[in-house]
Design an enzyme around this catalytic site. Sequence first.
Site, mmCIF file in Angstrom:
data_model
loop_
_atom_site.group_PDB
_atom_site.id
_atom_site.type_symbol
_atom_site.label_atom_id
_atom_site.label_comp_id
_atom_site.label_asym_id
_atom_site.label_seq_id
_atom_site.Cartn_x
_atom_site.Cartn_y
_atom_site.Cartn_z
ATOM 1 N N GLU A 8 0.877 -1.167 0.000
ATOM 2 C CA GLU A 8 0.000 0.000 0.000
ATOM 3 C C GLU A 8 0.919 1.223 0.000
ATOM 4 O O GLU A 8 1.799 1.328 0.866
ATOM 5 C CB GLU A 8 -0.889 0.001 1.255
ATOM 6 C CG GLU A 8 -1.855 1.164 1.218
ATOM 7 C CD GLU A 8 -2.800 1.231 2.401
ATOM 8 O OE1 GLU A 8 -2.795 0.322 3.251
ATOM 9 O OE2 GLU A 8 -3.541 2.234 2.478
ATOM 10 N N ARG A 27 5.142 -13.056 9.494
ATOM 11 C CA ARG A 27 5.813 -11.797 9.190
ATOM 12 C C ARG A 27 7.152 -11.734 9.907
ATOM 13 O O ARG A 27 7.381 -12.417 10.900
ATOM 14 C CB ARG A 27 4.941 -10.605 9.544
ATOM 15 C CG ARG A 27 4.660 -10.407 11.027
ATOM 16 C CD ARG A 27 4.054 -9.021 11.304
ATOM 17 N NE ARG A 27 3.030 -8.644 10.350
ATOM 18 C CZ ARG A 27 3.056 -7.500 9.648
ATOM 19 N NH1 ARG A 27 4.025 -6.633 9.792
ATOM 20 N NH2 ARG A 27 2.091 -7.204 8.825
ATOM 21 N N LYS A 50 4.307 0.868 9.803
ATOM 22 C CA LYS A 50 4.469 2.051 8.953
ATOM 23 C C LYS A 50 3.905 3.294 9.634
ATOM 24 O O LYS A 50 4.445 4.380 9.512
ATOM 25 C CB LYS A 50 3.729 1.844 7.622
ATOM 26 C CG LYS A 50 4.555 1.144 6.570
ATOM 27 C CD LYS A 50 3.911 1.307 5.200
ATOM 28 C CE LYS A 50 3.145 0.060 4.826
ATOM 29 N NZ LYS A 50 2.486 0.130 3.521
HETATM 30 P P1 ATP Z 1 -0.075 -1.428 6.701
HETATM 31 O O1 ATP Z 1 -0.228 -1.365 8.167
HETATM 32 O O2 ATP Z 1 0.088 -0.108 6.073
HETATM 33 O O3 ATP Z 1 -1.030 -2.359 5.972
HETATM 34 P P2 ATP Z 1 1.895 -3.340 5.962
HETATM 35 O O4 ATP Z 1 3.223 -3.436 6.614
HETATM 36 O O5 ATP Z 1 0.972 -4.475 5.986
HETATM 37 O O6 ATP Z 1 1.341 -2.058 6.573
HETATM 38 P P3 ATP Z 1 1.671 -3.325 3.091
HETATM 39 O O7 ATP Z 1 2.091 -2.257 2.185
HETATM 40 O O8 ATP Z 1 0.255 -3.695 3.131
HETATM 41 O O9 ATP Z 1 2.161 -2.875 4.509
HETATM 42 O O10 ATP Z 1 2.576 -4.601 2.850
HETATM 43 C C1 ATP Z 1 2.940 -5.083 1.584
HETATM 44 C C2 ATP Z 1 3.296 -6.530 1.699
HETATM 45 O O11 ATP Z 1 4.380 -6.700 2.581
HETATM 46 C C3 ATP Z 1 2.145 -7.352 2.230
HETATM 47 O O12 ATP Z 1 2.030 -8.531 1.480
HETATM 48 C C4 ATP Z 1 2.543 -7.624 3.641
HETATM 49 O O13 ATP Z 1 2.006 -8.842 4.077
HETATM 50 C C5 ATP Z 1 4.072 -7.666 3.546
HETATM 51 N N1 ATP Z 1 4.671 -7.320 4.827
HETATM 52 C C6 ATP Z 1 4.445 -6.222 5.569
HETATM 53 N N2 ATP Z 1 5.133 -6.249 6.721
HETATM 54 C C7 ATP Z 1 5.833 -7.411 6.718
HETATM 55 C C8 ATP Z 1 6.728 -8.043 7.640
HETATM 56 N N3 ATP Z 1 7.050 -7.473 8.799
HETATM 57 N N4 ATP Z 1 7.250 -9.236 7.289
HETATM 58 C C9 ATP Z 1 6.934 -9.811 6.119
HETATM 59 N N5 ATP Z 1 6.103 -9.287 5.220
HETATM 60 C C10 ATP Z 1 5.537 -8.096 5.501
#
Ligand code: ATP
Length: 564
Positions: free
Chosen positions: A43, A267, A277
Amino acid sequence: MLSENLRNESLEEKSKNFLEEIIEEDIRTGKHAGRVLTRFPPEPNGYLHIGHAKSICLNFGLAQRYGGKTNLRFDDTNPTKEDVEYVDSIKEDVHWLGFDWAGEYYASDYFEQLYEWAIVLIKKGLAYVDDQTQEEIRTTRGTVNQAGKDSPWRNRSVDENVDLFKRMRNGEFKDGEKVLRAKVDMAHPNMLLRDPILYRIIHTEHHRTGDKWCIYPMYDYAHGQSDSIEKITHSICTLEFDVHRPLYDWFIEKLEIFPSHQYEFARLNMTYTMMSKRKLLQLVQEKVVMGWDDPRMPTICGLRRRGYTPEAIRFFTEKVGIAKRDNVIDLSLLEFCLREDLNRRAPRRMAVLNPLKVVITNYPDGQVEQLEAVNNPEDESAGKRLVPFSKELYIEQEDFMENPPKKFFRLAPGQEVRLRYAYFMRCNEVIKDSAGNITELRCTIDPASKGGNSPDGRKVQGTIHWVSAQQAIKTEVRLFDRLFTKANPDDVAEGEDWKSSINPDSLKVIEAYLEPALAEAKSLDKFQFERMGYFSVDYDSKPGKLVFNRTTTLKDTWAKISGQ
Ligand code: ATP
Ligand code: MG
């Protein structure tokens, strides 16, 4: 030892992770004709961090391994938090990590299709317009042990729903006045299936679609269908989405569209590191850090500025592996991976961070010798360079002790050390100012020990680094400590904010003296300052005024060099 173990382990055939097993099985059974298409779906509401790097390396890595491809898809369904600044930074970071995407897509490109599919659901009697407020919807959803209550608007006719939904799109209602909900089951044991919201009204400009839309799809409604539109075969996301999977499958089944499938992995969590974020944005906005790319930030651009390499980050994500249960990885593993990489590649240089002046009384005034120094003992092709030596030097303050304890092998009155690549040197006299502070050491060298070799078999225990005072260049050096004082920054006392875990002393700025070969260093160039750590040139450098970031310290520094 740790280093050896990890190296050996990486040489062995590693057992397959569960995703590799799934993909291999799918290829074997001919599912999707053996095609593998993954996607990375950020996102654009912030900069990517090391957790995202894990997801990027996983998605791109799996596709590469099985002859497939990976799409980059911006999950831009919430106009209130998203921005092109983030889109650009995400593309830059994915490229920098070493990956090329097959297609660049935006969930917002699918708004029309998603809208049409919503009409399909309405016509199938599977979606309705609800006039309840968000609050009413929340309170009538029930609890885990108690069924929810049907909305009074749940049984509107198809025609009325189509009409109202079109008018929602046309901007006839205010934010929050109406939503579109799926008609699933208000008593479903999975709360997410209790008539989830598909669309809400937000009269806000979108960074790509402008004011074309005032209704925006929810994540759950947009994500699976976006995967389906792109014919993603393996949609990989983090564990917290496993409860969303039934809904992901529900839409695909009811709409009868390409059956993408979602798989979940744990994660990445890391000690002393904040991965939210939203909270990272707060650190930026409240100026706790210099920006998203502050070298203390766990963002990819922060790590880059600090001196991390894409290779080190990829190596790290490989080492971490993938798990099905949440765990916390030690930050030191990331640093270990970095050292492994930089040790092989970073040229060695000498730099004195806390200078103490040395005058060599038996060295001719005005003479400057150029001594040969090895650029990288791990890489012969890196060659050699010349380092100037003269009568006045700087050495590290901590390499001298006036009253040393027994096993102090560095410089002390009457004691001899080896100056790296230069000479054996003995300290004869300590000069102090009126306050008793040491200002200068008077020393002599043994001319027969040139190059640092013993002339007569006599041993010196310690080797120290130095720079020639006159030729040294003065630079700013930024030393970093962890940004948080707690292994889990969110683990704070009741009533306290996560911000109370911020380390107030995470940045220390000093002036250092560097050997002149470093004057030519360019932004992001990386070096090992012998015995002091790995350093990288910061963007704030200006011609004639370099700024270095300490990327990481050296482990076991003293042991390494004294074995020369
Ligand atoms: P938000 O709270 O803004 O949704 P988010 O960290 O989930 O934050 P996204 O931009 O939705 O951010 O994440 C993009 C991709 O990265 C998604 O597939 C998410 O699952 C993955 N991702 C995010 N944080 C992690 C993490 N700590 N470890 C592994 N994958 C992650
Ligand atoms: Mg997310």
